[in-house]
Scaffold this motif. Sequence first.
Motif, short mmCIF file in Angstrom:
data_model
loop_
_atom_site.label_atom_id
_atom_site.label_comp_id
_atom_site.label_asym_id
_atom_site.label_seq_id
_atom_site.Cartn_x
_atom_site.Cartn_y
_atom_site.Cartn_z
N PHE A 101 0.83 -1.21 0.00
CA PHE A 101 0.00 0.00 0.00
C PHE A 101 0.86 1.26 0.00
CE2 PHE A 101 -2.33 3.43 2.03
CZ PHE A 101 -3.58 3.36 1.42
N TYR A 102 1.84 1.30 0.89
CA TYR A 102 2.65 2.51 1.00
C TYR A 102 3.67 2.65 -0.13
CZ TYR A 102 0.55 3.67 5.45
OH TYR A 102 -0.36 4.03 6.43
N ARG A 103 3.94 1.56 -0.82
CA ARG A 103 4.85 1.65 -1.98
C ARG A 103 4.08 1.63 -3.30
NH1 ARG A 103 9.03 -3.07 -1.17
NH2 ARG A 103 9.87 -2.26 -3.13
N LYS A 104 2.73 1.60 -3.20
CA LYS A 104 1.87 1.62 -4.39
C LYS A 104 2.20 0.49 -5.36
CE LYS A 104 0.64 6.53 -4.35
NZ LYS A 104 1.13 6.86 -2.99
N LEU A 105 2.35 -0.71 -4.82
CA LEU A 105 2.68 -1.87 -5.64
C LEU A 105 1.39 -2.56 -6.10
CD1 LEU A 105 5.60 -3.32 -3.50
CD2 LEU A 105 5.77 -1.95 -5.59
N PRO A 106 1.30 -2.95 -7.38
CA PRO A 106 0.08 -3.53 -7.93
C PRO A 106 -0.09 -5.02 -7.58
CG PRO A 106 1.73 -3.39 -9.65
CD PRO A 106 2.35 -2.76 -8.42
N VAL A 107 -0.55 -5.29 -6.39
CA VAL A 107 -0.77 -6.66 -5.91
C VAL A 107 -2.28 -6.92 -5.86
CG1 VAL A 107 -0.47 -8.27 -4.01
CG2 VAL A 107 1.37 -6.64 -4.58
N LEU A 108 -2.73 -7.91 -6.61
CA LEU A 108 -4.16 -8.25 -6.66
C LEU A 108 -4.40 -9.46 -5.77
CD1 LEU A 108 -6.99 -7.82 -7.86
CD2 LEU A 108 -6.32 -9.35 -9.73
N VAL A 109 -5.13 -9.24 -4.68
CA VAL A 109 -5.41 -10.30 -3.70
C VAL A 109 -6.73 -10.97 -4.05
CG1 VAL A 109 -5.74 -10.84 -1.27
CG2 VAL A 109 -4.24 -8.95 -1.93
#
Length: 587
Positions: A101-109
């Motif tokens: 979240f704080y690094r704005k990484l595109p992780v789709l859970v």
Amino acid sequence: MKKSIRNMETYYSSEKGIQILVKLLKAHHIKKVVTSPGGTNMMLNASLMYDGGFEMYSSVDERSAAYMACGMAEESGEPVVLTCTGATAARNYMPGLTEAFYRKLPVLVITGTQDLRRLGNLYDQVTDRSVHAKDILTFSTYIPSVRDTKDAENAALRINQAISALTLHGGGPAHVNLETTYSRDLSVKQLPYVKVVRRIDYDGDFPPLPQGKIAIFIGAHRPFTARETGLIDAFCENNNAVCFCDHTSGYKGNFRQVDALLTVQNAPCLQDIRLMIHLGEVSGDHFNMGGKAQEVWRVNRDGQLRDRYGKLTYLFDMDESHFFEKYGQKRNVGKGTLSFLKSCRNDYVRCYEKIPDLPFSNIWMAKQLSCRLPEGCAIHFGILTSLRSWDFFEIPKSVNSACNVGGFGTDGTLSSLLGAALVHPDKLYFGVLGDLAFFYDMNALGNRHWGKNIRVLLVNNGKGCEFTHYLNPGHIFKEGVNPYIAAAGHYGNQSRTLVRDYAKNLGINYLSASSKEDFLENMGTFLSTEINKSYLFEVFTRDTDENEALRLITSTGLVGDVKQVLKEKVGNVIGEKGMEFVKRILK
């Protein structure tokens, strides 16, 4: 690392939600998957394995899996899928998702879940994921088991939204809570068609405009600036397009066309529209051309995939000026011919001329007043009946119009009118509303800031007339609709003195009418341009006349199947079950 394998004895899961998800992952070119073992995501894993187009990695520890996804997304610059089962599995994602979240990484859970009706009923491994910490996800959605076409469309839109959120406004992790039925059927060999909705940013690759008729439709919108209006006009001229509006649209350019009368008459000009460009927010008019086009592109800076008409394919996350600058010189198809606009104008005139003599009603009054409003004034409408009645007719270009369609409630029309009128005390402000909306907000008349530049048209039919007309399901109750559905008999039951005395005691000039002759006699005074006194014009009508006026204007029939148009529009309001009633009365 072990890449996914194709098991020739099993194929895709028969669960539609899984099929839609896999199809959209492929369509959006998302390949990397970090999966943890479990029962509720088992068939998703099996489907991904069968497909063979995904890079799959295993991690028993969900805490580790989430950090693996962070490292993979950072290094590759691509979205990464995380998937786990129910129980406490997803709880272990929280540290890694905080990092994402704080690094704005595109992780789709993608979390598997049982039927949520089991939640709180002592089923094992059913946990509540409806609430999450603010700083672990940018977007979260729940996909229930897909049982029909509507469920499938909803699932596709929500998964498209989740994928879009991975990169929206800087991006970050997003979540899909996917319900499973534990089907063991893995016999599906081909994924279904699923509509893909793509978001285009300022620096994105703009798709070419499709060949065919192009329309713009504008819902509620602030007034357009001169520059914005010019860009829309240039686009329409270069692309032989038309800008369809209701009275909340804010566009006053050369290609403006009110569309309610055209739509309800199924005018030929509305046939075969290839693309609709959707601007603005909610449209309060149920008789609009929004559903006519084959495909919809939405332009809005909020970046949200809002699929009002079920045909959205692109969302342009940008201001409208940038969009029209990009496309203003793209095609030049039909430049200078303006054939689409001309056909709309001709059809509108033909529809207008075919309107029969209407009974004394909201629609009749709108027809009388719309072309006579003073130049440069403003007008506010109550929702539903008032706005719908006026949307059949054009008003002068210099007149600004508005309606509280955001919350779409009965309350607040007079107060909003008052607030607007205070901004420009030297400008006339008109308000048109029904009796229930008036009495709901009548305290606004007693506000000491009530100015001399306000004119209110109160149409008093003694009830919520909306619930009695032939397109509303309340009509089936006949007279039984009045006591509790249409709320008849309140507020003096069309008293001839209640509003009169209230207005006069507040220093507001009172006019009244109970017939066409009375109305026309007082109309000149009501429309007077002198700003030296406020007016309240109370007009008494009957619901039978109101309903007959609506029936006449929706059934005069230019050409085409007017009944089909009504079915489509009413379906937007009353749903599939209510449509069964409409089908019966339109036979």
